[in-house]
Design a protein around this motif. Structure first.
Motif, PDB file in Angstrom:
ATOM      1  N   LYS A   1       0.928  -1.195   0.168  1.00  0.00           N
ATOM      2  CA  LYS A   1      -0.107  -0.094  -0.019  1.00  0.00           C
ATOM      3  C   LYS A   1       0.833   1.303  -0.006  1.00  0.00           C
ATOM      4  CE  LYS A   1      -3.196  -2.276   3.303  1.00  0.00           C
ATOM      5  NZ  LYS A   1      -3.683  -1.990   4.676  1.00  0.00           N
ATOM      6  N   THR A   2       2.207   0.993   0.263  1.00  0.00           N
ATOM      7  CA  THR A   2       3.001   2.357   0.466  1.00  0.00           C
ATOM      8  C   THR A   2       3.681   2.933  -0.765  1.00  0.00           C
ATOM      9  OG1 THR A   2       4.571   3.203   1.846  1.00  0.00           O
ATOM     10  CG2 THR A   2       5.165   1.412   1.046  1.00  0.00           C
ATOM     11  N   ASP A   3       3.993   3.990  -0.790  1.00  0.00           N
ATOM     12  CA  ASP A   3       4.731   4.850  -2.027  1.00  0.00           C
ATOM     13  C   ASP A   3       6.148   4.839  -1.606  1.00  0.00           C
ATOM     14  OD1 ASP A   3       2.344   5.644  -3.579  1.00  0.00           O
ATOM     15  OD2 ASP A   3       2.047   6.873  -1.686  1.00  0.00           O
ATOM     16  N   ILE A   4       6.622   4.893  -0.256  1.00  0.00           N
ATOM     17  CA  ILE A   4       7.928   5.133   0.213  1.00  0.00           C
ATOM     18  C   ILE A   4       8.166   4.239   1.458  1.00  0.00           C
ATOM     19  CG2 ILE A   4       9.785   6.768   1.141  1.00  0.00           C
ATOM     20  CD1 ILE A   4       7.646   8.989  -0.057  1.00  0.00           C
ATOM     21  N   LEU A   5       9.086   3.586   1.448  1.00  0.00           N
ATOM     22  CA  LEU A   5       9.292   2.401   2.370  1.00  0.00           C
ATOM     23  C   LEU A   5      10.887   2.600   2.937  1.00  0.00           C
ATOM     24  CD1 LEU A   5       9.243  -0.434   3.984  1.00  0.00           C
ATOM     25  CD2 LEU A   5      10.182  -1.658   1.952  1.00  0.00           C
ATOM     26  N   ILE A   6      10.917   3.155   4.127  1.00  0.00           N
ATOM     27  CA  ILE A   6      12.130   3.208   4.851  1.00  0.00           C
ATOM     28  C   ILE A   6      12.651   2.203   5.934  1.00  0.00           C
ATOM     29  CG2 ILE A   6      13.500   4.997   6.456  1.00  0.00           C
ATOM     30  CD1 ILE A   6      11.483   7.217   5.473  1.00  0.00           C
ATOM     31  N   VAL A   7      13.888   1.572   5.587  1.00  0.00           N
ATOM     32  CA  VAL A   7      14.087   0.414   6.439  1.00  0.00           C
ATOM     33  C   VAL A   7      15.016   0.755   7.412  1.00  0.00           C
ATOM     34  CG1 VAL A   7      14.880  -2.030   6.331  1.00  0.00           C
ATOM     35  CG2 VAL A   7      13.320  -1.040   4.424  1.00  0.00           C
ATOM     36  N   ALA A   8      15.275   0.717   8.615  1.00  0.00           N
ATOM     37  CA  ALA A   8      16.083   1.049   9.501  1.00  0.00           C
ATOM     38  C   ALA A   8      16.236  -0.020  10.736  1.00  0.00           C
ATOM     39  CB  ALA A   8      15.863   2.627  10.226  1.00  0.00           C
ATOM     40  N   THR A   9      16.294  -1.262  10.275  1.00  0.00           N
ATOM     41  CA  THR A   9      16.475  -2.202  11.143  1.00  0.00           C
ATOM     42  C   THR A   9      17.828  -2.748  11.740  1.00  0.00           C
ATOM     43  OG1 THR A   9      16.470  -4.111   9.462  1.00  0.00           O
ATOM     44  CG2 THR A   9      14.195  -3.092  10.426  1.00  0.00           C
ATOM     45  N   GLY A  10      17.784  -3.442  12.756  1.00  0.00           N
ATOM     46  CA  GLY A  10      19.032  -3.828  13.022  1.00  0.00           C
ATOM     47  C   GLY A  10      19.602  -5.261  12.622  1.00  0.00           C
ATOM     48  N   ALA A  11      18.721  -5.974  11.865  1.00  0.00           N
ATOM     49  CA  ALA A  11      18.878  -7.311  11.547  1.00  0.00           C
ATOM     50  C   ALA A  11      20.138  -7.725  10.876  1.00  0.00           C
ATOM     51  CB  ALA A  11      17.585  -7.768  10.689  1.00  0.00           C
ATOM     52  N   LEU A  12      20.690  -8.835  11.079  1.00  0.00           N
ATOM     53  CA  LEU A  12      22.015  -9.240  10.441  1.00  0.00           C
ATOM     54  C   LEU A  12      21.835  -9.507   9.048  1.00  0.00           C
ATOM     55  CD1 LEU A  12      23.563 -11.137  13.433  1.00  0.00           C
ATOM     56  CD2 LEU A  12      24.133  -8.775  12.536  1.00  0.00           C
ATOM     57  N   ASN A  13      20.658 -10.047   8.714  1.00  0.00           N
ATOM     58  CA  ASN A  13      20.467 -10.435   7.038  1.00  0.00           C
ATOM     59  C   ASN A  13      19.158  -9.699   6.574  1.00  0.00           C
ATOM     60  OD1 ASN A  13      22.455 -12.638   7.042  1.00  0.00           O
ATOM     61  ND2 ASN A  13      21.360 -13.673   8.643  1.00  0.00           N
ATOM     62  N   PRO A  14      19.154  -9.473   5.357  1.00  0.00           N
ATOM     63  CA  PRO A  14      18.372  -8.678   4.859  1.00  0.00           C
ATOM     64  C   PRO A  14      16.803  -9.484   5.136  1.00  0.00           C
ATOM     65  CG  PRO A  14      19.862  -9.249   2.989  1.00  0.00           C
ATOM     66  CD  PRO A  14      20.204  -9.973   4.250  1.00  0.00           C
ATOM     67  N   THR A  15      16.020  -8.206   5.501  1.00  0.00           N
ATOM     68  CA  THR A  15      14.648  -8.621   5.926  1.00  0.00           C
ATOM     69  C   THR A  15      13.501  -8.244   4.620  1.00  0.00           C
ATOM     70  OG1 THR A  15      14.468  -6.582   7.063  1.00  0.00           O
ATOM     71  CG2 THR A  15      14.822  -8.713   8.306  1.00  0.00           C
ATOM     72  N   VAL A  16      14.004  -7.480   3.673  1.00  0.00           N
ATOM     73  CA  VAL A  16      13.215  -6.995   2.709  1.00  0.00           C
ATOM     74  C   VAL A  16      13.721  -7.566   1.297  1.00  0.00           C
ATOM     75  CG1 VAL A  16      12.126  -5.200   1.281  1.00  0.00           C
ATOM     76  CG2 VAL A  16      12.232  -5.017   4.038  1.00  0.00           C
ATOM     77  N   HIS A  17      13.218  -8.420   0.665  1.00  0.00           N
ATOM     78  CA  HIS A  17      13.553  -8.914  -0.593  1.00  0.00           C
ATOM     79  C   HIS A  17      12.532  -8.948  -1.681  1.00  0.00           C
ATOM     80  CE1 HIS A  17      11.889 -12.559   1.155  1.00  0.00           C
ATOM     81  NE2 HIS A  17      12.623 -12.167   2.330  1.00  0.00           N
ATOM     82  N   LYS A  18      12.907  -9.370  -2.964  1.00  0.00           N
ATOM     83  CA  LYS A  18      11.795  -9.104  -4.041  1.00  0.00           C
ATOM     84  C   LYS A  18      10.694 -10.204  -3.700  1.00  0.00           C
ATOM     85  CE  LYS A  18      12.874 -11.740  -7.756  1.00  0.00           C
ATOM     86  NZ  LYS A  18      13.471 -12.096  -8.979  1.00  0.00           N
TER      87      LYS A  18
END
Length: 413
Positions: A243-260
């Motif tokens: 639903k979003t137009d702009i996604l800002i990712v500022a997490t501290g996870a060691l591996n990517p949490t957002v992917h295709k």
């Protein structure tokens, strides 16, 4: 006080030579910092301060050889010694002191004058102290750096204008996106950068469609409460992204949490990754509608604010020079403390031997009076020596040698 065979080192890597991926390999979260400090303690290291932010990872400590610190860092991160050697810096003694001042005062920040690092230095010193890993040198140095940072903030405009990675990201969005106040913005991650970004978004975009998601919902609710924003559950991430137009990712996870795979989108999506290590897989750009920007790109955004800040570098350097001189003067006094103590010890031996002789010879000998007079004289003599050594810093080494010869102190020291 450090042992004679050890030196003070600063070892580390920063955004200057190490890209986000390599910095991610050497990143230390809280539990790894704790483990590293415990390990250092068992290895006999007496003082160690750890800095790990999105822009740098550094160890400041005493060692016989910098490799001891490099090994500790590699042991507790994904990084290897080979990788470290390619991008790292190693500073020793005075250079290491100068480096900590530069870092703590915002002169070495990715965005000039970004002072967020000073709170990290304070927290790191507290953590080291709780492990018994902050000697008087380390504590005095940290306090000096904090003083310099405060003076630079109040006496110069090095940090004028709100410029930090979080501000740069909001500035980027405002430059790139039209009608920003009507767009849907999703902020994933409410750690320090997430919170700062959120504050800047609310302040500058006049947008009331901001949604927060965090793995721990309580933290997101805490931030949202301040700004009257919407909070969604972590398991709604995929749906909210759609639903979003702009996604800002500022997490501290060691591996990517957002992917295709989790992008189910039918309209343009701008993604900003403000995480170290990177938390957005670059495969998201396989979607034709997705634009991905990382914080390293944002930091290159220079504006009038940053140009203006450069004018205040000389004033900041002058403050650092003054406080560094004070610290070094204190260090020099440490050099002669053992000698002064040895003189005192030697004079006390002479006094005791003399008093013993007098006690035997004179039955009416007033011991208390003699003790008082001789102790005062010894104090005055040692004060004279201390004063001379403090004042005459240029020839302090020669003076120490002469004093040791006169009082035959070699064995005592």
């Amino acid at each position: 006080m450090q042992h004679l065979s050890t030196h003070f080192y600063a070892i580390g890597l920063s955004y200057k030579k190490a890209d986000a991926e390599i910095r991610g390999h050497f990143s230390l979260d809280d539990s790894r910092k704790e483990a590293l400090l415990s390990h250092a303690k068992t290895n006999g290291i007496e003082s160690l301060i750890i800095i790990s932010t999105c822009n740098r990872t550094e160890l400041y400590g005493f060692a016989e050889h910098p490799y001891q610190l490099i090994h500790l860092l590699c042991e507790h991160t994904k990084g290897t010694v080979e990788e470290f050697q390619e991008v790292a810096y190693i500073y020793k003694n005075r250079e290491a002191i100068a480096h900590m001042f530069k870092v703590g005062s915002g002169l070495d920040s990715q965005i000039l004058g970004d002072f967020e690092i000073i709170s990290q230095i304070k927290a790191s010193a507290r953590r080291s102290k709780s492990h018994g890993l902050l000697n008087s040198y380390g504590e005095r140095l940290v306090n000096s750096v904090i003083r310099a940072s405060k003076r630079i903030k109040t006496e110069t405009e090095l940090s004028s204008g709100a410029t930090s990675v979080s501000f740069a990201s909001v500035q980027y969005i405002m430059n790139k996106v039209e009608n920003i106040s009507e767009k849907n913005i999703l902020l994933f991650g409410t750690g320090k950068i997430g919170r700062n970004t959120c504050e800047n978004l609310v302040k500058h975009t006049k947008n009331s469609h901001i949604t927060l998601i965090n793995r721990t919902k309580d933290k997101a609710l805490e931030v949202a409460g301040k700004f009257n924003l919407i909070v969604k559950d972590f398991d709604e991430l995929e749906e909210e992204i759609s639903k979003t137009d702009i996604l800002i990712v500022a997490t501290g996870a060691l591996n990517p949490t957002v992917h295709k795979a989790i992008l189910n989108i039918s309209r343009p999506l701008l993604i900003l990754d403000l995480s170290i290590p990177k938390n957005v897989n670059t495969n998201v750009t396989d979607h034709a509608d997705v634009s991905l920007v990382h914080m390293d790109d944002l930091a290159k955004i220079t504006d009038d604010t940053l140009e203006k800040r450069k004018e205040f570098i000389p004033a900041a350097e002058q403050i650092i020079a003054e406080i560094t001189d004070e610290f070094v003067a204190w260090l020099d006094t440490l050099k002669f403390v053992p000698t002064i103590q040895a003189i005192k010890h030697k004079l006390n031996d002479l006094k005791n031997s003399e008093l013993n002789t007098l006690r035997k010879k004179n039955p009416d000998f007033n011991e208390d009076q003699a003790e008082l007079v001789t102790s005062n004289i010894i104090q005055k003599i040692t004060n004279q020596f201390a004063h001379h050594l403090k004042e005459d810093s240029n020839t302090v080494d020669e003076s120490l040698e002469l004093i040791k010869k006169i009082f035959q102190l070699e064995e005592s020291l």
